[in-house]
Design a protein around this motif. Structure first.
Motif, short mmCIF file in Angstrom:
data_model
loop_
_atom_site.label_atom_id
_atom_site.label_comp_id
_atom_site.label_asym_id
_atom_site.label_seq_id
_atom_site.Cartn_x
_atom_site.Cartn_y
_atom_site.Cartn_z
N GLY A 5 48.88 66.45 25.03
CA GLY A 5 50.20 66.29 25.26
C GLY A 5 50.55 67.44 26.34
N ASP A 6 51.88 67.31 27.06
CA ASP A 6 52.40 68.35 27.89
C ASP A 6 53.24 69.09 27.50
N HIS A 9 55.50 70.73 28.46
CA HIS A 9 56.89 70.78 28.89
C HIS A 9 57.68 69.44 28.03
N TYR A 10 56.64 68.60 27.20
CA TYR A 10 57.32 67.60 26.50
C TYR A 10 57.18 67.98 25.08
N TYR A 26 56.26 65.93 22.65
CA TYR A 26 55.53 65.04 21.86
C TYR A 26 53.94 65.52 22.01
N GLU A 64 56.10 65.37 16.90
CA GLU A 64 56.99 65.96 17.49
C GLU A 64 57.01 67.40 17.17
N THR A 92 64.34 55.63 26.55
CA THR A 92 65.83 56.10 26.89
C THR A 92 66.69 55.36 26.37
N ASN A 144 55.24 56.95 36.40
CA ASN A 144 55.42 57.57 35.25
C ASN A 144 55.56 56.67 34.03
N ALA A 167 57.11 57.06 30.48
CA ALA A 167 58.13 58.06 30.02
C ALA A 167 57.58 58.89 28.57
N GLY A 168 57.85 59.96 28.41
CA GLY A 168 57.58 60.40 26.91
C GLY A 168 56.18 61.16 27.03
N GLY A 169 55.42 61.42 28.16
CA GLY A 169 54.30 61.85 28.38
C GLY A 169 53.12 61.58 27.72
#
Length: 461
Positions: A245-246, A248-249, A251, A271, A289, A361, A363-365
């Motif tokens: 996981g990233d 910066h995210y 998740y 999370e 989103t 991309n 979304a959400g990583g």
């Protein structure tokens, strides 16, 4: 002796190119101590003794019963492991620094008050582990009163000392954090080297199989994104789990790479919060989103990872190339497949994207490998190219072939049910998937398509 750091191939001299895996400059020199020869002799003698006691069995005479699994009290982890932890198995948990490997293992072990757990830490002190455990217990929804009674912590780097404590304590489960910090006296090299990691993992494997005690190893990740140490480390263990996981995210994805006791296509989603890792039981609502009305370049796809369906938001941006060569960038999606889909869009549908930059991309990583994402990728790219948003309430699933046809996808009923559950009114599916499908039991409109042009005509008119 020289050992290939990529595949574990051994050689008496240094070789530029590995004959087994074909990689260049991967042979590293290791020193082999004399005690290893004695250990090998004693191991061979004991193996010969066991060989005389064992018998040759017919396949039909062997009972095919499943071993009772240990419930980890974590639905996501149980799913990735294949239903729970198998007694006597050895599991390797890998991930980038700071991603939450130690937090996940500590949090899971604290939820097992009925098991005596020995947590061997070679990186952190006992005081650091105590502070983290108290934070996880205090902030958990269900504080466990006796979770600390059977939770034993050992801060040790010597493999021989670890086995002495294991013999004294007799634990039900052993966690080693991390395997790169453990060293044995049988090998004359520093901890973390290829020889040390291989010997320590082999010794822990013998202990797990002979004593039927599961062992969880935590491993480091190299800058290339692979597990540190020789490739033989992944061959030794029964299960390899990647925690990714990233940072910066929020998740985190738990993905099974190798599993001798279950499927390798399962996915667990967490999370990251201040109180620890929270299980995400319904990721579709979190990955979408809430409001993207009026925004171009956004398409919703119904994807499946393992047995779990969820809806994903595909975002695309198409702009004129500012430099001579147009850029192609994909995050969470295979870039080579993106290039193939763009070629199909240009050749079969007639949209010229040769002088355009394309950025994609998920979304959400998340990183997705489901082929049913193809249709949403093409729709998002085209929506951004003509700057026309896709109407709200549309979802899609379908694999795109090289001739522009929409190929069928697996488990279409689960994909449709997930889209209907989240309030979508229309879903585009391959026409071939309609055969044998009961359309009356769905309250969502099914739009079957045979070619990419039909799907784009349904979306944009």
């Amino acid at each position: 002796m020289f050992v290939c750091s990529n595949c574990g191939q051994e050689s008496a001299k240094w070789i530029g190119k590995c004959p087994a895996c074909g990689q260049w400059n991967t042979f590293k020199e290791i020193k082999v101590a004399d005690t290893r020869q004695q250990a090998a002799t004693s191991a061979a003698a004991s193996a010969g003794h066991q060989l005389r006691n064992n018998k040759v069995l017919r396949l039909k005479d062997i009972s095919a019963h499943d071993d009772p699994r240990i419930d980890m009290h974590d639905e996501e982890l149980n799913r990735v492991l294949g239903g729970g932890l198998v007694p006597g198995s050895i599991v390797l948990l890998g991930g980038e620094p700071g991603i939450g490997k130690s937090t996940l293992s500590l949090q899971t072990m604290l939820n097992l008050p009925e098991k005596k757990v020995l947590y061997v830490s070679g990186e952190e002190s006992a005081h650091q582990l105590k502070m983290r455990a108290e934070r996880l217990i205090a902030n958990g929804k269900k504080p466990i009163a006796n979770s600390q009674d059977n939770f034993l912590i050992l801060c040790e780097n010597s493999l021989e000392a670890i086995f002495e404590h294991i013999k004294e304590v007799q634990p039900d489960l052993v966690v080693v954090d991390s395997i790169q910090t453990i060293s044995t006296e049988d090998v004359e090299s520093s901890a973390g080297s290829i020889a040390q990691v291989r010997e320590c993992a082999s010794a822990l494997l013998r202990f797990a199989k002979t004593c039927s005690v599961p062992v969880i190893l935590i491993g480091h990740i190299t800058k290339e994104g692979t597990l540190a140490g020789p490739k033989i480390l992944e061959h030794i263990v029964d299960t390899v789990i990647q925690f990714e996981g990233d940072q910066h995210y929020m998740y985190r994805i738990l993905r099974s790479i190798k599993n001798r006791f279950g499927s390798t296509s399962e996915l667990g989603i967490y999370e990251m919060q201040q109180t620890g890792l929270r299980q995400v039981s319904n990721p579709s609502e979190l990955l979408l989103t809430q409001d993207h009305e009026g925004l171009s370049g956004v398409a919703i796809s119904s994807a499946i990872e393992g047995v779990r369906p969820f809806l994903l938001e595909t975002q695309a941006l198409v702009s004129s190339a500012a430099y001579g060569t147009p850029q192609r960038s994909a995050t969470g999606f295979d870039q080579r497949r993106l290039n193939m889909l763009l070629a199909v869009l240009e050749k079969r549908v007639g949209f010229k994207l040769m002088q355009k930059d394309v950025f994609l991309n998920i979304a959400g990583g998340l990183r997705v490998t489901d082929m049913a994402m193809d249709l949403s990728v093409i729709a998002a790219v085209l929506s951004s190219n003509v700057d026309t948003p896709i109407e709200e309430g549309w979802c899609m699933a379908g694999e795109v072939g090289l001739s522009g046809e929409v190929r069928p996808v697996s488990r279409i009923e689960q994909r449709i049910s997930e889209a209907e559950k989240l309030g979508f009114q229309h879903i585009i599916i391959p026409k071939y998937n309609l055969s044998g499908l009961n359309r009356k039991k769905f309250n969502i409109e099914l739009v079957p398509v045979r070619k990419v042009e039909e799907a784009l005509r349904a979306l944009f008119g």
